[in-house]
Design a protein around this motif. Sequence first.
Motif, PDB file in Angstrom:
ATOM      1  N   GLY A 617     -14.235   2.705  10.505  1.00 40.44           N
ATOM      2  CA  GLY A 617     -13.051   2.018  10.996  1.00 40.44           C
ATOM      3  C   GLY A 617     -11.767   2.498  10.358  1.00 40.44           C
ATOM      4  N   LYS A 618     -10.651   1.977  10.877  1.00 44.69           N
ATOM      5  CA  LYS A 618      -9.330   2.333  10.365  1.00 44.69           C
ATOM      6  C   LYS A 618      -8.553   1.062  10.038  1.00 44.69           C
ATOM      7  CE  LYS A 618      -8.054   4.816  13.890  1.00 44.69           C
ATOM      8  NZ  LYS A 618      -7.264   5.697  14.793  1.00 44.69           N
ATOM      9  N   VAL A 619      -7.648   1.212   9.050  1.00 44.54           N
ATOM     10  CA  VAL A 619      -6.827   0.092   8.615  1.00 44.54           C
ATOM     11  C   VAL A 619      -5.382   0.549   8.499  1.00 44.54           C
ATOM     12  CG1 VAL A 619      -6.403  -1.607   6.790  1.00 44.54           C
ATOM     13  CG2 VAL A 619      -8.758  -0.907   7.329  1.00 44.54           C
ATOM     14  N   ILE A 620      -4.473  -0.291   9.010  1.00 45.92           N
ATOM     15  CA  ILE A 620      -3.044  -0.123   8.723  1.00 45.92           C
ATOM     16  C   ILE A 620      -2.637  -1.308   7.859  1.00 45.92           C
ATOM     17  CG2 ILE A 620      -0.709  -0.086   9.645  1.00 45.92           C
ATOM     18  CD1 ILE A 620      -2.145   2.445  10.329  1.00 45.92           C
ATOM     19  N   TYR A 621      -2.087  -1.004   6.689  1.00 42.65           N
ATOM     20  CA  TYR A 621      -1.655  -2.069   5.778  1.00 42.65           C
ATOM     21  C   TYR A 621      -0.159  -1.960   5.532  1.00 42.65           C
ATOM     22  CZ  TYR A 621      -0.568  -4.557   1.513  1.00 42.65           C
ATOM     23  OH  TYR A 621       0.034  -5.390   0.594  1.00 42.65           O
TER      24      TYR A 621
END
Length: 754
Positions: A617-621
Amino acid sequence: MGMYRDIDLESRSRREFIRAGAVFLGGMWLFPTLPTFGSAKEISLRTEVPWFKLPLRIMHTVLRETDVQDYDVDIVTNYVLKSGANVLCVNAGGITDFWQNPLPAANLNPFLKGRDILKDISEACKAKGIRVIGRVDFRGVVPEVYEKFPDWFAKNRDQRPMMMTYTKPHLHIACYNTPYRNDYANEYIGRVLQAYDLDGIWHNSPGYDGICYCPYCQEAYKAYNGRTIPVMGESSTEELDAYMGWKRYAADAYMDKIKRTIKSYGEDKVYTAEVFSMYEVGRRVNNGIDLKNAFDHFDILVSVAFLTENAENIHYEDYNYAQSIIKFLKSAAPEREAVVMYGGNGTSHRLVIEPSLDVKIWLWEILAVGGRFWNCYFTNVPTIAYDTRNAFVEEDANHFVREHAELLAGHVPVSRIGIYYSRPTRLHYRNELLEEEQFGEAIKGMEAVLIESHIPHDFILSEQVSADKLKAYHLVILPNVHCMAEAEVKLLTDYVNGGGNLLATYATSLLDQEGNPRKDFALSQLFGVNYGGERWNTRKDNYQFISAPEHPLVAEDAVKTQLLHQYAYTLKTMPLSSAKVICHAVPTVHNQPPDKAWVERLASEHPTIVEHAFGKGKVIYFANQPDVTTHQMGHGDARNVLARAVNYLVGEENLPKSNAPSSVHMGWTRSIETPGKYVFSLVNTSSGPKRPTRELISVHQLSFRLPLPGQQLISHKILKNQGSIHVVGEPGFVTIEIEKLEDFVAVYLEAEYV
């Protein structure tokens, strides 16, 4: 201690309380298989489906005492029918009785003159096929009743009566444990249901504020945990929190007893009451009724959501709040009718018109996401009020639901994006936070971006989160979810590791479920950053440096700028080596004197926007608050990066595409009984610059392309149009072209899996 003494609160064990307050699983979410009840048409014909799970249009006449003098049941019932409603909620009593109540604490309406209004109206409604709900109110009593039974009511620490000061006259408060709210209230409800042909009970204002020290509460609290009741300003936070937990337990026992009384007269008898705002935080010791109580007890989920609040200085709620509350309630319990109670200018100026055009838009917004209506009208019916300008304002929406009830039944919003709604975080906002924002501002800002971008979403309630629920979503959004339990951390970590995507802002996971600070983000391995131990007020003279100008979140801006607006508060963070930093914090550039408005180096070492891959998965924080900024001031940079982050993480092929302006709100619902059946709708909010809305500006030549993964459109039906509507299907998509939108259009779609 008075006439009655049948309170079973003490007999319920601490173990029962813990079980009642534990995380509960229930409801179903987006695309997983749901119980099959047949088609919507079959539902309406099958007797085993309760009437209150079919499309509701409720008229609620909150009668004043004087209204009984010229109360004409024909005028009332004719209004209900002409307005398109199918249920009437009418006064039974409590504070003032509208029937010939023989019980000892009765307070008969002085204008009844021997008449029984409840009998007259219930019989008239049943003769015309209208369902009837009786309104009861046991929050308090007038002084004359208190004097008869002084030990039935709540007491302050010095044993003086607790008073409700926002009412005229002031009422004597009844707590959850006294005979008035328990034995008397239950006998009252039983007599009403036995004597009159009612379909259920509306429990008005079931809560009460403050700490009660009556003998019943003192005895029950001592039996529960061996403690004495704490004192505001003297007792510790832990003691006050323990009391609040017990108060929720007492409220739960109280409502459970009311519901059992109602259901003893038939499972088809409805028990419902208002669910307070999803953003209501409450004081450290509040009224004891939490959202979970409502989900556990009420057959119809009703949220009070007036256009304005009950206050001297008012503002008009954003139109999308009507959608938000329905999405929230449907996310919690998709199988139940979710209803917005509206009307009466938020009750503070109830005797004059509330803006009719705003009300109509409000109702279309509710309908667009599968919600229903509860017109809470004060004083008789609108056609014989002092001000008749709001008469039949609900007619168009009600008749639309009545005409298409078969197609609308059992619908929930379509979504593959879930906004995480954290109960521990909501409770934590009872404490004073350094940032000073209100709970819900991050959620509201995030929702505003999604709605203006025509991106459908719903909510994931922390009480209901599970691995199976998370699998239904392409993207989970964590808008400043401060508080998070280890179990939630694991679920979200596994979700991203398995291919899910995450968008998170600011202090998400920086506290545990009790509000205790962690040294680092519990989700730091997902975010790609560590917490640096500081938070900065970056509301003024602060910027972000674009460090990865090629990244989709900023590429469009980077052509013309090196800097973006900085958002509200910012956390000091340090990136992991695996993280891709999109923007860095810029040291404060003081604007005065202008000669000195510069810094030696724009980019600091502390990231503000980060992309991080974790597992599949990918995360934008975001280390700052673009969501809060969007709600508070709406700067374009904040809205743009949030919208682009959603598009990037979900994939544009999985989201609707449209040329519609942001003032056109999209609704898209699906049947939970029959897969492949949808209703697509649009609500126009294009108007002048100021609320209330005085005129709508029609929009033209709108186009929407909706993704239908693995499905092919097989048929459609235009439910409401204001110009030509063309619908074209292709494998995996449907395109809808709308010539003109004045206020509301809707199309029924039927697809099959291929």
